[in-house]
Motif scaffolding. Structure first.
Motif, mmCIF file in Angstrom:
data_model
loop_
_atom_site.group_PDB
_atom_site.id
_atom_site.type_symbol
_atom_site.label_atom_id
_atom_site.label_comp_id
_atom_site.label_asym_id
_atom_site.label_seq_id
_atom_site.Cartn_x
_atom_site.Cartn_y
_atom_site.Cartn_z
ATOM 1 N N LEU B 360 2.673 1.371 -2.442
ATOM 2 C CA LEU B 360 2.504 2.828 -2.532
ATOM 3 C C LEU B 360 3.006 3.305 -3.904
ATOM 4 O O LEU B 360 2.342 4.106 -4.587
ATOM 5 C CB LEU B 360 3.322 3.469 -1.404
ATOM 6 N N PHE B 361 4.155 2.810 -4.297
ATOM 7 C CA PHE B 361 4.706 3.174 -5.609
ATOM 8 C C PHE B 361 3.768 2.766 -6.738
ATOM 9 O O PHE B 361 3.472 3.559 -7.637
ATOM 10 C CB PHE B 361 6.082 2.526 -5.795
ATOM 11 N N GLU B 362 3.262 1.531 -6.667
ATOM 12 C CA GLU B 362 2.386 1.026 -7.735
ATOM 13 C C GLU B 362 1.136 1.894 -7.873
ATOM 14 O O GLU B 362 0.678 2.176 -8.970
ATOM 15 C CB GLU B 362 1.956 -0.424 -7.436
ATOM 16 N N ILE B 363 0.595 2.306 -6.725
ATOM 17 C CA ILE B 363 -0.638 3.096 -6.756
ATOM 18 C C ILE B 363 -0.376 4.487 -7.318
ATOM 19 O O ILE B 363 -1.117 4.998 -8.154
ATOM 20 C CB ILE B 363 -1.244 3.202 -5.333
ATOM 21 N N ILE B 364 0.715 5.111 -6.862
ATOM 22 C CA ILE B 364 0.937 6.519 -7.207
ATOM 23 C C ILE B 364 1.445 6.705 -8.627
ATOM 24 O O ILE B 364 1.096 7.661 -9.304
ATOM 25 C CB ILE B 364 1.923 7.165 -6.190
ATOM 26 N N LYS B 365 2.257 5.771 -9.108
ATOM 27 C CA LYS B 365 2.979 6.051 -10.369
ATOM 28 C C LYS B 365 2.033 6.360 -11.524
ATOM 29 O O LYS B 365 2.342 7.196 -12.369
ATOM 30 C CB LYS B 365 3.946 4.923 -10.722
ATOM 31 N N GLY B 366 0.860 5.706 -11.553
ATOM 32 C CA GLY B 366 -0.067 5.970 -12.654
ATOM 33 C C GLY B 366 -1.145 6.978 -12.306
ATOM 34 O O GLY B 366 -2.028 7.254 -13.116
ATOM 35 N N ALA B 367 -1.075 7.524 -11.086
ATOM 36 C CA ALA B 367 -2.162 8.403 -10.625
ATOM 37 C C ALA B 367 -1.770 9.871 -10.775
ATOM 38 O O ALA B 367 -0.705 10.198 -11.301
ATOM 39 C CB ALA B 367 -2.493 8.073 -9.175
ATOM 40 N N ALA B 368 -2.630 10.751 -10.299
ATOM 41 C CA ALA B 368 -2.451 12.196 -10.508
ATOM 42 C C ALA B 368 -1.227 12.745 -9.784
ATOM 43 O O ALA B 368 -0.787 13.855 -10.070
ATOM 44 C CB ALA B 368 -3.698 12.934 -10.058
ATOM 45 N N GLY B 369 -0.673 11.992 -8.831
ATOM 46 C CA GLY B 369 0.531 12.441 -8.136
ATOM 47 C C GLY B 369 1.814 12.006 -8.829
ATOM 48 O O GLY B 369 2.905 12.324 -8.362
ATOM 49 N N GLY B 370 1.691 11.288 -9.930
ATOM 50 C CA GLY B 370 2.864 10.749 -10.595
ATOM 51 C C GLY B 370 3.700 11.805 -11.309
ATOM 52 O O GLY B 370 3.238 12.911 -11.589
ATOM 53 N N SER B 371 4.942 11.451 -11.574
ATOM 54 C CA SER B 371 5.833 12.321 -12.348
ATOM 55 C C SER B 371 6.871 11.430 -13.016
ATOM 56 O O SER B 371 7.054 10.265 -12.610
ATOM 57 C CB SER B 371 6.528 13.344 -11.444
ATOM 58 N N TRP B 372 7.555 11.967 -14.016
ATOM 59 C CA TRP B 372 8.628 11.200 -14.654
ATOM 60 C C TRP B 372 9.653 10.789 -13.609
ATOM 61 O O TRP B 372 10.099 9.647 -13.563
ATOM 62 C CB TRP B 372 9.282 12.051 -15.762
ATOM 63 N N MET B 373 10.018 11.738 -12.754
ATOM 64 C CA MET B 373 11.040 11.474 -11.737
ATOM 65 C C MET B 373 10.578 10.387 -10.763
ATOM 66 O O MET B 373 11.350 9.511 -10.391
ATOM 67 C CB MET B 373 11.344 12.759 -10.955
ATOM 68 N N PHE B 374 9.313 10.471 -10.331
ATOM 69 C CA PHE B 374 8.790 9.477 -9.396
ATOM 70 C C PHE B 374 8.876 8.082 -10.008
ATOM 71 O O PHE B 374 9.358 7.140 -9.374
ATOM 72 C CB PHE B 374 7.334 9.820 -9.038
ATOM 73 N N ALA B 375 8.436 7.967 -11.257
ATOM 74 C CA ALA B 375 8.429 6.653 -11.918
ATOM 75 C C ALA B 375 9.848 6.121 -12.118
ATOM 76 O O ALA B 375 10.084 4.922 -12.070
ATOM 77 C CB ALA B 375 7.700 6.755 -13.257
ATOM 78 N N ASP B 376 10.793 7.032 -12.353
ATOM 79 C CA ASP B 376 12.167 6.606 -12.627
ATOM 80 C C ASP B 376 12.957 6.308 -11.356
ATOM 81 O O ASP B 376 13.727 5.352 -11.298
ATOM 82 C CB ASP B 376 12.889 7.710 -13.413
#
Lengths: 456, 456
Positions: B360-376
């Motif tokens: 789930l993380f891998e899919i979202i981090k680069g997609a339109a739902g991503g954010s700096w906070m999410f990735a970190d």
């Protein structure tokens, strides 16, 4: 009975003028102060004395009542280097602080007097009031007094004159009275906004809003605020009974007081916070000076007169079709659920600031923050004995129906939706089947349940 | 490689037409169906075949792609008594359901096929897509495919043609792909609204909004949506990139899917729910067909063009005064805190519906739902190893400053205020000092921590 000498009364606005002249009728000498000269002249005409500054006014006074507009004005009246009362306060004088301020205000005044001015002889009573100008003038205001015992004893005769049967002595020391008022205003603020949320929803569902008000105000979803504000929504009436800006200020005091600071860990208030955002939208939209019953405009931005437009039934109409009944019940479900959770949010706050919850209940149930749900559920919460007819899942199911209907209409249910999340959190956490007890547990800390409760 | 015979493609809208013509370029035979005749003619001109009904279209097909507008239209295309595909489905055919619907939709289709029509031979794949028309036409859509192994194996060659490197096989059975999309849309919806909340706040604080966008989009408060929507707020641009009604529909699917029902215990989504109410206000105010970057109007009802009016800096301006910097940091604090908690709300939902959280993380981090906070933060949540620079009380303190400033301006911070309550609840409950872990624990059930975590 403690001796009352000269009384100084600082702040002769609409409330203060009535309070001060009522004291005069008890043949006590009162010296008034106000920045607005004409009101001072009126006060002299009514038999009082007047002074040009607080410093002059308090010179010979054993008791000083502060009824200026804000806590900041109390600090100025007391400590202003040119005109402040501090320079001429009599030994052992009693200060009665009746302006609404934050809970830490009166302890802060006491602390300044002792630590900065060496005046540990001065007695301080926290005594916020409510009840309006008529009750101010006839000595039946609700007063929530707190402080040290000797201060309360000294203030008592004057408090009795101002409040009569409506004086409550709040245990817990200086500031406890303001805490009770704050808990009350949590409910008042939520219920004012909920009144508009509900009536706007009724209108959006296509209901006649007069019929809706009749039905809802007699249902278990009703509140004091709904019964008071509702009639101003369904009759064309441009009078401002209570301006939006007033409740905005009161709710702002609550949310500011419960945000964390260096001296305060903070307390989560989901519904008060949602309320504050809806109110802010109303002020931003330019409605600050209008009556707070006009908040329906925030809920119906493209049809701001819809609630009034759909108030077309003849007086006394009470019949409705089965279809209308099922729509009315959607609105009722939102009111019941919001008032259930507002009761729990407010009582959790009350407990967290150390108030006597039984007394808190007694004070609020008949006041403007009351609701059918509050009167029904809080005794059960306090006694731990339950007779609910619905489970938490039952409340959730009814609320879900209403929210689904509102969502289809793109009608925002700000409070009801927040309540659904709180109830779903309670269900997720496994807080039990009693909806009120489960909701109250959302606010429990790690040390365990604030209101333990047990099945009757 | 499994055999692909004839392909039926139902629904040739902007996305479907590109997808279907891309399949034609791989020299596979495709029969198209759409209710809009001109698009069928264009499809024939592009080398495809056409059919007047789904029943005709699927006659000789081993694979059928459903790309109609809604889940209800899939049911109609399949089961309509006059024209539904069910009557002529080949033995062992594979259905690829790509229209966005609720998570229970594809299992429900499978169940109807087996229990009502006795067609246990039919393979069903849940395969929601995202990525827009250009990626549809060049075969690089993101596809989130789930289902039984034989169904996935049969669909795989066609999924590869449509998605290329962007195909994700989601474990968990039929519906898991839609669950991933739903979790992604939780973030997308919150971040769209937060983009307007933040830019409106910047404008209300008196900042130049071009400078604010420059600064914020490079800060730890940024999100994919902010970087995408922000530019449309600061340049006069009436193009509708993505209509408000689209995200309203997507968020409505999420909140409906997480409300309790007879088959679903429900799940609390504080921020998605707040998001939905703000969106509903926007639709009610008449902005449904406008670009969703115009939601700033909901936040600034009496000055709807303020964000654009204050976009006056020269391109590339990046200097600002210390006073402007401290205001920018107020806005940044709200974005950081909201994106922190949106990350936790979405990942908690993902875990609760049984998804593989690493994927789930891998899919979202680069997609339109991503954010700096999410990735970190999410890698730390998943690994249990933390390197936060702020405590939960630190985040609360920064957010409190911002909310106090907004409150003084009567600017509604719907999302940031809800986040403050969630963080204060986490502090009250004693969920520890790590802000992300503490926030995630708000969504834990009684069985214990979803994401246990430990200090690195």
């Amino acid at each position: 009975m403690p001796e009352i000498g000269n009384i100084a009364f600082l702040g002769l606005g609409a409330m203060g003028f009535g309070m001060a002249t009522n004291i005069l009728t008890h043949k006590l000498p009162v010296t008034g102060f106000d920045v607005w000269a004409p009101t001072l002249q009126r006060f002299v005409a009514a038999g009082g004395s007047s002074s040009p500054t607080p410093r002059e006014a308090v010179k010979n006074s054993t008791h000083i009542v502060f009824m200026v507009a804000t806590a900041a004005q109390i600090l100025s009246a007391l400590f202003d280097p040119e005109t402040g009362a501090i320079e001429s306060l009599k030994q052992g004088a009693t200060l009665i602080l009746s302006s609404t301020g934050p809970p830490e205000h009166s302890p802060n005044v006491k602390k300044l007097l002792v630590e900065k001015y060496g005046r540990s002889d001065i007695k301080v009573v926290d005594a916020p009031v409510s009840g309006g100008t008529i009750r101010a003038a006839n000595g039946t205001l609700t007063i929530l007094a707190s402080g040290e015992e000797d201060a309360l004893a000294s203030a008592r005769p004057l408090l009795d004159i101002m409040a009569g049967m409506n004086l409550y002595i709040i245990p817990g020391g200086l500031g406890a009275g303001t805490n009770v008022k704050m808990v009350h205003q949590v409910l008042a603020g939520i219920h004012i906004v909920m009144s508009s949320e509900a009536m706007g929803f009724a209108a959006k569902l296509g209901l006649d809003t007069k019929v809706a008000f009749e039905y809802l105000s007699k249902s278990e979803g009703t509140s004091w605020m709904f019964e008071n504000r509702g009639p101003h929504m369904i009759v064309k009436d441009e009078k401002v009974y209570s301006a939006l800006n007033i409740i905005v200020k009161d709710v702002g005091i609550i949310t500011a007081a419960t945000r964390p600071s260096s001296t305060n860990p903070g307390f989560p208030l989901f519904l008060s916070s949602t309320t504050e955002q809806v109110l802010a939208t109303g002020v931003s939209a330019g409605f600050g000076l209008e009556d707070d019953a006009q908040l329906t405009k925030v809920y119906l931005p493209s049809t701001p007169t819809l609630v009034l437009d759909q108030a077309t039934a003849s007086p006394g109409t009470s019949g409705f079709t089965p279809e209308a009944k099922s729509k009315l019940d959607l609105v009722r479900s939102t009111m019941e659920a919001v008032h259930l959770v507002s009761a729990m949010e407010s009582m959790s706050l009350g407990k967290s600031v150390g108030l006597d919850t039984q007394q808190l209940f007694e004070i609020i149930k008949g006041a403007a923050g009351g609701s059918w749900m509050f009167a029904d559920k809080i005794p059960q919460l306090l006694s731990g004995k339950w007779t609910s007819r619905k489970t938490v899942n039952g409340v959730i199911a009814d609320l879900t129906k209403a929210i689904t209907a509102a969502n289809a209409l793109k009608y925002p249910l700000h409070l009801a939706s927040a309540v659904l999340q709180i109830l779903q959190l309670a269900a997720l956490k496994g807080y039990g089947a009693e909806p009120d007890l489960a909701a109250s547990r959302v606010w429990d800390g790690p040390e365990g349940a604030m209101y333990p409760g047990s099945k009757a």
